[in-house]
Design a protein around this motif. Structure first.
Motif, PDB file in Angstrom:
ATOM      1  N   ALA A  77       0.845  -1.199   0.000  1.00  0.00           N
ATOM      2  CA  ALA A  77       0.000   0.000   0.000  1.00  0.00           C
ATOM      3  C   ALA A  77       0.870   1.234   0.000  1.00  0.00           C
ATOM      4  O   ALA A  77       1.864   1.308   0.722  1.00  0.00           O
ATOM      5  N   ASP A  78       0.502   2.219  -0.822  1.00  0.00           N
ATOM      6  CA  ASP A  78       1.246   3.481  -0.843  1.00  0.00           C
ATOM      7  C   ASP A  78       0.848   4.349   0.338  1.00  0.00           C
ATOM      8  O   ASP A  78       1.695   4.948   0.998  1.00  0.00           O
ATOM      9  N   PHE A  79      -0.463   4.434   0.563  1.00  0.00           N
ATOM     10  CA  PHE A  79      -1.007   5.242   1.650  1.00  0.00           C
ATOM     11  C   PHE A  79      -1.812   4.357   2.574  1.00  0.00           C
ATOM     12  O   PHE A  79      -2.487   3.427   2.136  1.00  0.00           O
ATOM     13  N   ILE A  80      -1.757   4.692   3.852  1.00  0.00           N
ATOM     14  CA  ILE A  80      -2.648   4.062   4.832  1.00  0.00           C
ATOM     15  C   ILE A  80      -3.320   5.190   5.600  1.00  0.00           C
ATOM     16  O   ILE A  80      -2.643   5.983   6.261  1.00  0.00           O
ATOM     17  N   VAL A  81      -4.645   5.235   5.457  1.00  0.00           N
ATOM     18  CA  VAL A  81      -5.424   6.275   6.134  1.00  0.00           C
ATOM     19  C   VAL A  81      -6.210   5.607   7.259  1.00  0.00           C
ATOM     20  O   VAL A  81      -6.910   4.615   7.030  1.00  0.00           O
TER      21      VAL A  81
END
Length: 442
Positions: A77-81
């Protein structure tokens, strides 16, 4: 053999590569700062957006234990929100199967998770906490792409720059090759100066030095040719005379005539030996011949020379003595100075009639050290003061045998010691030869 073109190319290419490396480092650092600022701003913007729209969050998050995919690799994953409640309960996650922990630091932090470095931004609100995480290797990949896109053209054009530098250096060095060609084509007797028209400023000192060397060589060759011609001319007469005198010895009719011929032969042989010695001395005094320079005490030198010539003076009943002497020291060639002073005394004794007088004076002034030899001879007419320094010139004096080299030898030695020689009428009636040596600096 080293090549100037090769060295210039090496240095310029090295400078170009170093400059490119510096540019690459600076570009990388600037790009990293800009990318970091841009991505950090994105993280902050995402967190702000989630905070503004918090009513749409899904609060029914499935338990991680209910999902076997919970061990999903975070690097996928590039981003984890994530949105966490104030009680520490995960209310929302963009990647629910990645167990990314809630960070303790406020706002910005860089953490290590599952072997990867992450950039994390945490925003606290009244009801919950918004946490946005980004994988740093994505940033690095972006930075590398930017740097490569900037530096790749430079790397591609470096060989082209090298070729252009090679051609430019070759074209710039053409005048040097031209000067080299001119010198190579010259014969051994070609001493004309090299033309300096259209010569670059950087090469002009070289051509000026070469022209100066050619002039010195030309002067030396001219002096050598003149010396050889004069020596051959002057030796021809005494050698011819010796041959005739030897024939007279062979044709002598009795012992008395033979003895007279032998005496005449010995006298001619002595004159020839003296002439050869004078010629060798004159050759040794040429400007291009180096001699050892050391401190010389003139008073000691004068005492030695006068004592050597006392016997010759007494044969003609000449009063030879030192009238005044002061301790003085100069830097010079002792042997050359002895020959110089000996020639002055020899000339004075030759031209001073029997019963005459010769005075030697050594004194100091504020500007120079003066060595003077005065005699009661016939002197030299004023119009001959310059000519007597020409080789083999004997003047109008009659009854005096000489080589015509005494004063030229004296002049050569005087000039070699940066001194000054003048002739004038002596107070005691004859000739006064004065040599002014520069005062030795302490």
């Amino acid at each position: 053999m080293k090549s100037l073109r090769g060295q210039l190319l090496l240095y310029l290419m090295a400078a170009l590569l170093v400059s490119s490396a510096v540019v690459a480092v600076v570009t990388y650092r600037n790009a990293k700062e800009e990318i970091d600022e841009m991505f950090d701003a994105n993280l902050a913007q995402i967190a702000a957006t989630l905070k503004a729209g918090r009513s749409s969050y899904s609060v029914n998050m499935p338990s991680l234990a209910e999902h076997p995919q919970a061990t999903q690799v975070a690097s996928e994953a590039d981003f984890i929100v994530q949105i966490w409640s104030n009680n520490g309960i995960l209310e929302y996650a963009s990647h629910p199967h990645i167990p990314f922990p809630l960070q303790q630091q406020r706002e910005w932090s860089t953490v290590l998770f599952q072997g990867e470095r992450w950039r994390v931004y945490k925003k606290l609100t009244e009801n919950n906490t918004v946490q946005v995480s980004q994988l740093l290797k994505e940033r690095m990949a972006t930075i590398e792409e930017i740097v490569i896109s900037i530096m790749m053209p430079q790397l591609v054009f470096i060989p082209l720059f090298g070729l252009l530098i090679w051609l430019a250096v070759g074209r710039t060095m053409r005048p040097l090759a031209w000067v080299s060609m001119l010198i190579t084509k010259r014969g051994p007797n070609a001493m004309e100066p090299i033309e300096e028209n259209n010569i670059p400023v950087e090469i002009k000192p070289l051509t000026e030095a070469l022209n100066s060397l050619l002039k010195r060589l030309s002067d030396a060759l001219t002096t050598q040719r003149q010396f050889v011609a004069d020596a051959a001319h002057e030796l021809r007469t005494p050698l011819t005379a010796l041959t005739l005198q030897l024939n007279m010895i062979e044709r002598a009719r009795d012992a008395t005539e033979r003895a007279q011929a032998i005496a005449l032969y010995k006298s001619g042989l002595d004159r020839s030996i003296h002439l050869v010695q004078q010629l060798l001395t004159l050759a040794r005094m040429e400007p291009e011949v180096d001699s050892p320079i050391r401190p010389v005490k003139l008073a000691s030198l004068i005492n030695v020379c006068v004592s050597q010539f006392i016997a010759f003076a007494e044969e003609k009943s000449i009063d030879l003595g030192i009238k005044h002497i002061e301790d003085s020291e100069i830097d010079g060639d002792f042997d050359a100075l002895r020959i110089m002073f000996g020639n002055l005394l020899d000339n004075a004794i030759r031209y001073t009639p029997a019963g005459g007088k010769i005075d030697v004076i050594l004194r100091r002034t504020h500007e120079s050290i003066l060595l003077e030899v005065e005699d009661t001879g016939p002197g030299i007419p004023n119009h001959e003061y310059e000519r007597v320094f020409d080789r083999f010139y004997r003047g109008a004096s009659k009854g005096v045998r000489g080589t015509g080299l005494g004063l030229p030898i004296v002049k050569a030695i005087v000039e070699k010691h940066n001194a000054r020689l003048t002739l004038a009428q002596a107070p005691i009636g004859g000739l006064k030869a004065s040599i002014a040596f520069p005062v030795k600096e302490n």
